[in-house]
Write a protein that holds these residues in place. Structure first.
Motif, short mmCIF file in Angstrom:
data_model
loop_
_atom_site.label_atom_id
_atom_site.label_comp_id
_atom_site.label_asym_id
_atom_site.label_seq_id
_atom_site.Cartn_x
_atom_site.Cartn_y
_atom_site.Cartn_z
N PRO A 1 34.83 -103.12 9.02
CA PRO A 1 36.09 -103.23 8.27
C PRO A 1 37.17 -104.02 9.01
CG PRO A 1 35.29 -100.97 8.24
CD PRO A 1 34.42 -101.71 9.20
N SER B 1 36.13 -107.79 9.44
CA SER B 1 36.20 -108.49 8.15
C SER B 1 37.65 -108.78 7.77
CB SER B 1 35.52 -107.65 7.06
OG SER B 1 34.16 -107.45 7.39
N GLN C 1 31.50 -106.75 5.54
CA GLN C 1 31.60 -105.54 6.36
C GLN C 1 30.29 -105.04 6.96
OE1 GLN C 1 34.13 -102.47 4.67
NE2 GLN C 1 35.61 -104.01 3.98
#
Length: 195
Positions: free
Chosen positions: A30, A33, A25
């Motif tokens: 976020p 990923s 991340q």
């Protein structure tokens, strides 16, 4: 080839932004990923679908709908430490089989077939696939082994070494598979994508 049903056991979780691939991340965020985790899982399932295992068993954390192929057997992942979840996947699937995760999307069906062939070689009780980071990417057994993962720290640079020592302590003649690279850290992404 033995007559027992041979499983490929995949330990995986639903790729959810913020929860998936937390070590990626800082570079990919976020959402990025989670997208990488979803792509890795899809590649893993593609290889699984094409390998010679009689049955693909997925020990899954989260809702498998729309993520896990319908012809795979799905068990809800057990609660507890990672070691307990690995052991739980073996208890659900039984054996013989090869257990992998979702961090080696470069695996081809031929890699999985080779691992299964090695497991079924005469005189072999287990196989272990070392990872570049010191962990392991695959473990193969003829049946669940109580205590196999207990007390072995996961995600450590000597996890693979300690797991191999445990297999040998338990009297299991273990064959080593080819070393693979896990996608755990940001620099792993480009290296594995190049494969």
């Amino acid at each position: 080839r033995q007559s027992a049903v041979v499983d490929l056991i995949i330990v995986a979780k639903r790729p959810i932004a913020g929860l998936a691939k937390t070590r990626l991340q800082p570079r990919f965020g976020p959402d990025g990923s989670a997208e990488l985790a979803a792509a890795a899982l899809a590649d893993t399932f593609d290889a699984a679908r094409s390998c010679r295992a009689d049955r693909v068993v997925v020990s899954f954390d989260g809702d498998p709908t729309g993520v896990v192929p319908e012809n795979f057997d799905v068990f809800a992942q057990r609660q507890g430490t990672f070691s307990q979840r690995l052991a739980g996947a073996w208890q659900d699937a039984g054996g013989p089989g090869l257990q992998i995760g979702m961090d080696t999307p470069q695996l081809r069906a031929s890699d999985l077939d080779e691992a299964l062939d090695r497991l079924e070689a005469p005189g072999t009780d287990a196989v272990l696939g070392p990872a570049v980071d010191g962990g392991w990417w695959a473990i193969g057994l003829h049946a669940p082994v109580p205590g196999l993962f207990e007390g072995i720290p996961m995600s450590s640079d000597d996890t693979g070494e300690r797991q191999l020592a445990r297999l040998r302590e338990l009297g299991l003649a273990t064959s080593l598979l080819a070393t693979q690279r896990d996608v755990d850290e940001p620099d792993d992404v480009a290296a594995v994508a190049a494969q």
